[in-house]
Design a protein around this motif. Sequence first.
Motif, PDB file in Angstrom:
ATOM      1  N   ARG A  25      20.366  83.282 -75.372  1.00 48.41           N
ATOM      2  CA  ARG A  25      21.173  84.317 -76.003  1.00 48.41           C
ATOM      3  C   ARG A  25      21.272  85.619 -75.190  1.00 48.41           C
ATOM      4  O   ARG A  25      21.689  86.648 -75.725  1.00 48.41           O
ATOM      5  CB  ARG A  25      20.603  84.646 -77.395  1.00 48.41           C
ATOM      6  CG  ARG A  25      20.459  83.445 -78.319  1.00 48.41           C
ATOM      7  CD  ARG A  25      20.237  83.879 -79.750  1.00 48.41           C
ATOM      8  NE  ARG A  25      19.165  84.830 -79.898  1.00 48.41           N
ATOM      9  CZ  ARG A  25      17.894  84.522 -80.094  1.00 48.41           C
ATOM     10  NH1 ARG A  25      17.520  83.265 -80.134  1.00 48.41           N
ATOM     11  NH2 ARG A  25      16.991  85.471 -80.234  1.00 48.41           N
ATOM     12  N   PRO A  77      25.758  84.322 -75.541  1.00 48.62           N
ATOM     13  CA  PRO A  77      25.366  85.680 -75.163  1.00 48.62           C
ATOM     14  C   PRO A  77      25.485  86.650 -76.329  1.00 48.62           C
ATOM     15  O   PRO A  77      26.386  86.542 -77.155  1.00 48.62           O
ATOM     16  CB  PRO A  77      26.344  86.037 -74.038  1.00 48.62           C
ATOM     17  CG  PRO A  77      27.508  85.113 -74.224  1.00 48.62           C
ATOM     18  CD  PRO A  77      26.935  83.854 -74.776  1.00 48.62           C
ATOM     19  N   HIS A  78      24.564  87.600 -76.351  1.00 47.46           N
ATOM     20  CA  HIS A  78      24.534  88.564 -77.456  1.00 47.46           C
ATOM     21  C   HIS A  78      25.706  89.528 -77.330  1.00 47.46           C
ATOM     22  O   HIS A  78      25.741  90.380 -76.449  1.00 47.46           O
ATOM     23  CB  HIS A  78      23.214  89.327 -77.467  1.00 47.46           C
ATOM     24  CG  HIS A  78      22.703  89.591 -78.847  1.00 47.46           C
ATOM     25  ND1 HIS A  78      23.522  90.056 -79.861  1.00 47.46           N
ATOM     26  CD2 HIS A  78      21.485  89.428 -79.415  1.00 47.46           C
ATOM     27  CE1 HIS A  78      22.815  90.176 -80.972  1.00 47.46           C
ATOM     28  NE2 HIS A  78      21.585  89.801 -80.738  1.00 47.46           N
ATOM     29  N   GLY A  79      26.664  89.407 -78.249  1.00 46.43           N
ATOM     30  CA  GLY A  79      27.877  90.206 -78.210  1.00 46.43           C
ATOM     31  C   GLY A  79      27.693  91.632 -78.663  1.00 46.43           C
ATOM     32  O   GLY A  79      28.566  92.476 -78.431  1.00 46.43           O
ATOM     33  N   GLN A  83      33.511  85.259 -71.643  1.00 49.87           N
ATOM     34  CA  GLN A  83      32.239  84.543 -71.659  1.00 49.87           C
ATOM     35  C   GLN A  83      32.428  83.099 -72.112  1.00 49.87           C
ATOM     36  O   GLN A  83      31.843  82.171 -71.542  1.00 49.87           O
ATOM     37  CB  GLN A  83      31.247  85.293 -72.561  1.00 49.87           C
ATOM     38  CG  GLN A  83      30.781  86.608 -71.948  1.00 49.87           C
ATOM     39  CD  GLN A  83      30.007  87.473 -72.922  1.00 49.87           C
ATOM     40  OE1 GLN A  83      30.408  87.652 -74.079  1.00 49.87           O
ATOM     41  NE2 GLN A  83      28.892  88.029 -72.480  1.00 49.87           N
ATOM     42  N   ILE A 127      28.997  83.013 -79.471  1.00 49.20           N
ATOM     43  CA  ILE A 127      28.581  84.405 -79.326  1.00 49.20           C
ATOM     44  C   ILE A 127      27.469  84.696 -80.331  1.00 49.20           C
ATOM     45  O   ILE A 127      27.555  84.309 -81.499  1.00 49.20           O
ATOM     46  CB  ILE A 127      29.762  85.370 -79.569  1.00 49.20           C
ATOM     47  CG1 ILE A 127      30.880  85.130 -78.544  1.00 49.20           C
ATOM     48  CG2 ILE A 127      29.291  86.827 -79.515  1.00 49.20           C
ATOM     49  CD1 ILE A 127      30.512  85.408 -77.102  1.00 49.20           C
ATOM     50  N   GLY A 140      22.439  88.772 -73.300  1.00 51.91           N
ATOM     51  CA  GLY A 140      23.761  89.379 -73.356  1.00 51.91           C
ATOM     52  C   GLY A 140      23.994  90.532 -72.407  1.00 51.91           C
ATOM     53  O   GLY A 140      25.128  90.789 -72.005  1.00 51.91           O
ATOM     54  N   SER A 167      17.426  89.509 -72.188  1.00 50.45           N
ATOM     55  CA  SER A 167      17.843  89.650 -70.791  1.00 50.45           C
ATOM     56  C   SER A 167      16.684  89.902 -69.835  1.00 50.45           C
ATOM     57  O   SER A 167      16.897  90.003 -68.636  1.00 50.45           O
ATOM     58  CB  SER A 167      18.860  90.790 -70.670  1.00 50.45           C
ATOM     59  OG  SER A 167      20.057  90.443 -71.340  1.00 50.45           O
ATOM     60  N   THR A 213      25.973  93.716 -77.334  1.00 50.76           N
ATOM     61  CA  THR A 213      25.926  94.535 -76.129  1.00 50.76           C
ATOM     62  C   THR A 213      27.258  95.236 -75.895  1.00 50.76           C
ATOM     63  O   THR A 213      27.308  96.428 -75.604  1.00 50.76           O
ATOM     64  CB  THR A 213      25.574  93.677 -74.905  1.00 50.76           C
ATOM     65  OG1 THR A 213      24.298  93.076 -75.116  1.00 50.76           O
ATOM     66  CG2 THR A 213      25.539  94.504 -73.637  1.00 50.76           C
TER      67      THR A 213
END
Length: 420
Positions: free
Chosen positions: A281, A74-76, A88, A96, A283, A256, A78
């Motif tokens: 990915r 996930p895109h950190g 996560q 990340i 986030g 997303s 954010t």
Amino acid sequence: MSLARLAEERVDHRFKGLPPDAEGLTVGELAAQRRNLFTDGFATPLLALSAERLEHNLKLMETYSVRHGLAFAPHGKTSMAPQLFQRQIEHGAWGITLAVPHQVRVARAFGVQRVFLANELVDAASLRWISSQLDSDPGFRFICYVDSVRGVHLMDAALRDAGASRPLDVVVELAAGEGARTGVRTESECAAVADAVAAASALRLVGVAGYEGEVPNPDPDRVHSWLRRLVSLAVGFDKDGRFGGTDEVVVSAGGSAWFDAVADVFAEIPELSRPVLKLLRSGAYVSHDDGHYRTVTPFNRVPQEGTLEPAFRLWAQVVSRPSPEQAFANAGKRDAAYDLHLPFAQVVRRDGVERPATGIEVTALSDQHAWLRTGPEADLEVGDWLGMGLSHPCTSFDKWQLIPVAEADGTVVDYIRTYF
């Protein structure tokens, strides 16, 4: 640095919204008091995360990734919150995703072992630091974009000058189309970038990647078509033997708004010469929102997969009621995301009673004021607390350094530290 150290930080004037009488307590001591958001001294404006909704969103994306055979990074950017990075990862994340070197330094300071940098990294000082991290920690995995021959040459020169002993893993970024953001525009140019990587002693090509959210005028057909281009690029590179130096091929995409399309197309990836790491990915799911992503979430298109829940609420107090048609609350651009949509008036609290914010609309933001239009049915007085939903979590977290996590009854059970 361990996450436990965050609980040792002292509460003071740096952290807006927290109770003035908490000055001098550690974050851990304040959390142990389990204060109530509404009755125990918190001041407006105040941003809070829902404990229940946060956990729901973490579990939902974990389940989704497993169901579709996707690794998840996930895109950190954010949140830039190491506590959320850790949660996560505990919920199955491969690692990340980040965007710039500073963010990687934050992640490494808190022990993140796998980082995907969704950008080409050409700064020599940052490349030297990344190289030192790789050389000193055999367990650290770092992958970043390359999208130009010039960029490859700059990266290779900086790493060789640094005396790198481990090659830097890179993926060729395919642009989402003409006029899109970063990335290589054509397949032939992608091959030229890959050739440059092959000739660079300090780099190793491990896959391809891109961001489908930049597809011009996106719709399901256009997004699926671009994702199939990305997969075809990976297949072609593999057929040409370009991944000979790696144990797995990385194919990565996923913001997303279209991760359902990513799941669809990545399920079609054929067997390659080595295992494929299908890396999603997305986030913004971690907090979700009441605006942009609530309207475009893939779960709206595929409701049987579940539903993400908005986890943010911004509380402000009505400080002026100059006319029956107008009121002002004490939260503004310094406190609320406003790049895509204005906040949404949701509830009003007075004397411990909460009711819908009927007839109340946020029409503008000043630096420290929300402009409210109030209809005849609006029951709103100076001193009332107004709870607002926010759009676009990517520009919500960055306005708050310490965010209370509250249960449905207002009990604060944790505080999330951000690093922007």
